[in-house]
Write a protein that holds these residues in place. Structure first.
Motif, short mmCIF file in Angstrom:
data_model
loop_
_atom_site.label_atom_id
_atom_site.label_comp_id
_atom_site.label_asym_id
_atom_site.label_seq_id
_atom_site.Cartn_x
_atom_site.Cartn_y
_atom_site.Cartn_z
N ALA A 132 -30.17 -13.61 7.62
CA ALA A 132 -28.89 -14.12 8.11
C ALA A 132 -27.78 -13.14 7.74
O ALA A 132 -26.84 -12.93 8.51
CB ALA A 132 -28.62 -15.49 7.50
N PHE A 133 -27.89 -12.54 6.57
CA PHE A 133 -26.93 -11.56 6.12
C PHE A 133 -26.90 -10.38 7.10
O PHE A 133 -25.83 -9.94 7.52
CB PHE A 133 -27.36 -11.09 4.74
CG PHE A 133 -26.22 -10.71 3.87
CD1 PHE A 133 -25.28 -11.66 3.51
CD2 PHE A 133 -26.09 -9.41 3.41
CE1 PHE A 133 -24.22 -11.30 2.70
CE2 PHE A 133 -25.04 -9.05 2.61
CZ PHE A 133 -24.10 -9.98 2.25
N GLY A 134 -28.09 -9.92 7.48
CA GLY A 134 -28.18 -8.83 8.45
C GLY A 134 -27.57 -9.23 9.79
O GLY A 134 -26.85 -8.46 10.42
N ALA A 135 -27.86 -10.47 10.19
CA ALA A 135 -27.34 -10.95 11.47
C ALA A 135 -25.83 -11.13 11.42
O ALA A 135 -25.14 -10.99 12.43
CB ALA A 135 -28.01 -12.27 11.84
N ALA A 179 -27.18 -20.94 11.48
CA ALA A 179 -26.68 -20.06 12.54
C ALA A 179 -25.16 -20.12 12.62
O ALA A 179 -24.49 -19.08 12.76
CB ALA A 179 -27.30 -20.47 13.87
N ILE A 180 -24.60 -21.33 12.52
CA ILE A 180 -23.14 -21.45 12.59
C ILE A 180 -22.50 -20.72 11.41
O ILE A 180 -21.52 -19.98 11.57
CB ILE A 180 -22.72 -22.94 12.62
CG1 ILE A 180 -23.22 -23.58 13.92
CG2 ILE A 180 -21.21 -23.09 12.50
CD1 ILE A 180 -22.94 -25.05 14.04
N ALA A 181 -23.09 -20.90 10.23
CA ALA A 181 -22.56 -20.22 9.04
C ALA A 181 -22.62 -18.70 9.23
O ALA A 181 -21.67 -17.99 8.89
CB ALA A 181 -23.37 -20.62 7.81
N THR A 182 -23.72 -18.23 9.81
CA THR A 182 -23.85 -16.80 10.07
C THR A 182 -22.74 -16.32 10.98
O THR A 182 -22.10 -15.30 10.73
CB THR A 182 -25.21 -16.50 10.73
OG1 THR A 182 -26.22 -17.07 9.91
CG2 THR A 182 -25.45 -15.02 10.88
N GLY A 183 -22.49 -17.07 12.06
CA GLY A 183 -21.46 -16.71 13.02
C GLY A 183 -20.09 -16.66 12.36
O GLY A 183 -19.35 -15.68 12.49
N ILE A 184 -19.76 -17.72 11.61
CA ILE A 184 -18.44 -17.80 10.99
C ILE A 184 -18.25 -16.68 9.97
O ILE A 184 -17.22 -16.00 9.94
CB ILE A 184 -18.24 -19.18 10.31
CG1 ILE A 184 -18.17 -20.27 11.39
CG2 ILE A 184 -16.97 -19.19 9.47
CD1 ILE A 184 -17.93 -21.64 10.88
N LEU A 185 -19.27 -16.46 9.16
CA LEU A 185 -19.18 -15.42 8.14
C LEU A 185 -18.99 -14.05 8.79
O LEU A 185 -18.20 -13.23 8.32
CB LEU A 185 -20.46 -15.43 7.30
CG LEU A 185 -20.28 -15.03 5.85
CD1 LEU A 185 -19.36 -15.98 5.12
CD2 LEU A 185 -21.63 -14.97 5.15
#
Lengths: 382, 387
Positions: B266-269, B361-367
């Motif tokens: 997720a970090f990479g994404a 996924a949402i957290a990934t997007g926001i971050l």
């Protein structure tokens, strides 16, 4: 041209950094997965001419002590020793207190396991004292034991507790994971249990690897009509049987690895598409100046492969560093994995993944740029 | 003043190429996360279904599992006679003295593993009401017959209905298949305790004593009574507790490994999402400038871009969920690390797990969108409009 590619990479530093960053994280994960897989399949410790004989039913059944004299008579067998997996609980059930605890025969164990190095003086005292044990150097370091220390282990598989004293420390050069176990006298356990005369596994040293298949067949045939039939196999096959029990773990790791690779592919493809869109005009100008399609393709592909390679190099370096730093700690707390070491194949795979992902993600933008008609490209300026 | 939601949706559609690639990369992260969680949920269920809070399992003191345990059958008879043990209509105690034997067998893909053979007494079916025959019939003691868990029969060719198989020194015939509600018994072979004891020369011996009580309170009282008697050299647990420890030993590593993997992926994404959002911001500076000039405050711009990033994440989450749907119900098997025997289980993607995937996924997007959105909101109007 190379210079142009490099300049281009540095033009939007933030984007290059982010893309290389995400590729390197993915490659880092890939390396860790491969390392774990390799450590589970690690049979380096196995010696080609050692054969393991155990009950045909499963490891939970013991063989009679009387088989010892019989397997010794098999042709090509040079030495025989016996090991029992005592297991037990040392201090408590936590994984960091787990390590293999075997009963052994101090007189014959070094004949079959010549790679275990121990001083003659320690060997002699260990052999002389029935309630003593030897431990590998790595384990001694972990628990801070000294010669003469006593440990108590509570029995689980065998309903007896043991209280034994450390009399020797052995080394296994080149194989630190073998140094994470202890061996105590099989007679100690036998007496505590009223001499049931049981052996978990017999270990046979064969005169040459070429004779191993013959020994295996002869050993199984020898007990085919006995009360307790046996399974004989090479040391390597014996070790792999534990991995086999885990089932689809290899498939699971493979699937995760594939998902990781697909994920990086999308990430770099995205970056390359962005770059290509941005540079439409530039490409048109280059073409006007007389650069050919293959120059343009080379420029775009060069850039994406450079990103892939940089990510792969950084990722494998990170994995290497992390494993290097935590190897001992990991082996202490998760003995199951043994000593984690980046397998040489993993780096090669990581680098080639970087190149392939770079090529694939740059392919479409490169083709588009090469086919670009100059007039169209220049017109897009506005 | 808020910027209309429609603005965000339209923007996503406008740049669909790059959006789709970012969405796909996050979706694969979600797929891995859901996959690992559903694996562990499947294992949890297999063990969870095995324990009945009204049952008490008795093992030899010090043994972690039935594989390690063993005591004479007489001790089981003593257990069965204890007050608190329920009786059936005929007045027989609902207590089963059982022997557990590990036998090496071959899976359909040719790999080998240990399979648990469980010798049981007649009462075993009364003690475990969930177990029911789905094909054929129950075994008859003394005839060399066994029944096989349905999940196991699917994966081990030697254990199919009607087959004859050598266990120890006796040939057994598979006369029935049983369903144990997906519990770990579904990965076992059951026969009469005397028959299997004979076959493996473990006569008058049992690995565990299973006792049924009238209620959960009675079960706890019985456990306390057995545990309190030091002379017995036995230990007792309510059944769910026994299986819970096995689920932890077997499943925890998958969850830890999977969560770590998913978070790092997720970090990479996140980086990919950041790239995309930066491009969005760069392409729309004039627009942002106009919005600000019209009077929309900085926080509206920040909010609009964050919302867009979250929306991107949500779409990726949904795609990941779609990709993960075929995982549900896949049967697989691994080794129970406590008993050292095969445990077959199905992957289970529960709504809760799917939701966790979407949230990731949402957290990934926001971050990923946070820094680009912040930089968009911070820039002065004049600079924005000039670009």
């Amino acid at each position: 041209m190379t210079k142009l590619t490099l300049r281009n990479l540095l033009r939007n530093k933030r984007r290059t950094f982010l893309t290389v960053g995400s590729v390197s994280i993915a490659i880092f994960l890939l390396c860790l997965l491969l390392t774990m897989l390799a450590s589970m399949q690690n049979t380096e410790a196995s010696v080609e001419n050692r054969v393991v004989v155990r009950s045909k039913i499963s490891l939970t059944f013991d063989l009679p002590e009387s088989y010892w004299e019989r397997v010794k008579t098999l042709p090509h067998v040079v030495a025989v020793t016996a090991l029992n997996w005592y297991q037990g609980v040392y201090i408590d059930d936590r994984p960091e207190h787990f390590f293999p605890r075997f009963t052994s025969d101090p007189e014959t164990i070094f004949d079959v396991f010549p790679e275990y190095q121990i001083s003659d003086a320690e060997k002699t005292t260990w052999r002389a004292e029935r309630d003593s044990f030897i431990a590998g150097q790595a384990l001694v370091d972990k628990f801070g034991w000294k010669i003469g220390d006593r440990i108590q282990v509570k029995g689980d598989i065998y309903p007896v507790n043991i209280n034994i004293v450390l009399r020797g420390i052995f080394h296994v050069p080149g194989n630190p994971s073998q140094e994470r176990q202890i061996y105590f006298h099989r007679r100690y356990l036998e007496e505590a249990m009223d001499n049931p005369g049981i052996v978990g596994t017999y270990w046979l040293l064969v005169d040459s690897p070429a004779n191993v298949p013959a020994v295996i067949t002869a050993a199984e045939a020898m007990f085919a009509n006995s009360e307790m039939q046996v399974r004989a196999e090479t040391e390597q096959a014996f070790q792999l049987s534990f991995l086999e029990m885990l089932g689809n773990v290899r498939l699971l790791f493979g699937a995760i690895g594939t998902a990781v690779i697909i994920s990086i592919f999308f990430i770099t493809a995205n970056t390359m598409a962005m770059i290509a869109r941005e540079r439409t005009t530039e490409v048109a100008v280059l073409k006007t100046l007389g650069f050919r399609a293959h120059h343009v393709i080379g420029m775009v592909l060069g850039e994406s492969v450079a990103v892939g390679l940089a990510g792969a190099a950084l990722g494998s370096l990170l994995a290497f560093g992390l494993l290097r730093m935590t190897a001992t700690k990991m082996a202490d707390s998760y003995p199951f994995f043994g000593t984690l070491k980046l397998p040489p194949g993993a780096v090669a795979l990581a680098i080639s993944t970087g190149i392939v992902v770079g090529l694939l993600s740059g392919a479409l933008p490169a083709m588009t740029a090469a086919r670009l008609r100059i007039a169209e490209g220049i017109r897009r300026v506005a | 003043m808020r910027i209309p939601l429609k603005y965000n949706v339209r923007n996503l559609i406008e740049r669909r190429g790059t959006m789709l690639l970012t969405i796909a990369s996050i979706a694969f992260v979600v797929l891995v996360y859901i996959g690992v969680l559903s694996l562990s949920a499947g294992l949890d269920r297999a063990f969870g279904e095995s324990g009945d809070p009204r049952n008490v399992i008795v093992l030899r003191d010090g043994a972690h599992s039935e594989t390690e345990s063993g005591f004479p059958m007489e001790r089981h008879r003593e257990m069965a006679a204890l007050p608190g043990v329920e009786h059936d209509a005929q007045g027989n105690p609902l207590a089963s003295g059982e022997v557990l034997i590990l036998q090496i067998l071959t899976r359909e893909n040719g790999s080998e593993t240990n399979v648990a053979l469980r010798g049981v007494e007649e009462a075993a079916f009364g003690v475990r009401p969930k177990v029911r025959i789905v094909e054929g019939r129950r075994f008859e003691p003394g005839k060399g017959e066994v029944i096989v868990g349905d999940l196991l029969a699917k994966r081990f060719p030697e254990l199919q209905m009607g087959r004859e198989i050598l266990f120890g020194r006796i040939h057994f015939r598979v006369v029935g298949l049983f369903d144990a509600g997906g519990g770990s018994f579904s990965s076992e072979v059951w026969g009469a305790v005397q028959d299997l004891g004979n076959a493996f020369q473990r006569q008058n011996y049992c690995s565990s004593s299973l006792l049924r009580t009238a209620s959960e309170q009675d079960a706890k009282a019985l456990v306390a009574r057995i545990e309190g008697d030091q002379r017995l050299n036995l230990q007792a647990q309510v059944e769910p507790e026994y299986y819970k420890s096995q689920a932890q030993a077997t499943g925890t590593q998958f969850v830890v490994l999977g969560t770590m993997l998913a978070i790092m992926m997720a970090f990479g994404a996140c980086f990919a999402a950041a790239n995309t959002m930066y491009a969005q911001v760069a392409a729309r500076s004039a627009e942002i400038g106009t919005l600000r000039a019209l009077g929309y405050p900085r926080r509206s711009v920040l909010g609009a871009f964050l919302l867009e990033a979250a929306f991107l994440g949500a779409l990726a989450g949904l795609l990941g969920v779609l990709l993960s749907l075929p995982l549900n119900g896949i049967t697989t098997g691994t080794t129970n690390f406590v008993t050292f025997s095969e445990i077959t289980f199905g992957l289970r993607t529960s709504p809760q797990i799917l939701l966790q995937g979407v949230l990731l996924a949402i957290a990934t997007g926001i971050l990923g969108g946070l820094v680009p959105a912040w930089s968009a909101a911070r820039r002065p109007i004049a600079t924005l409009l000039r670009e």
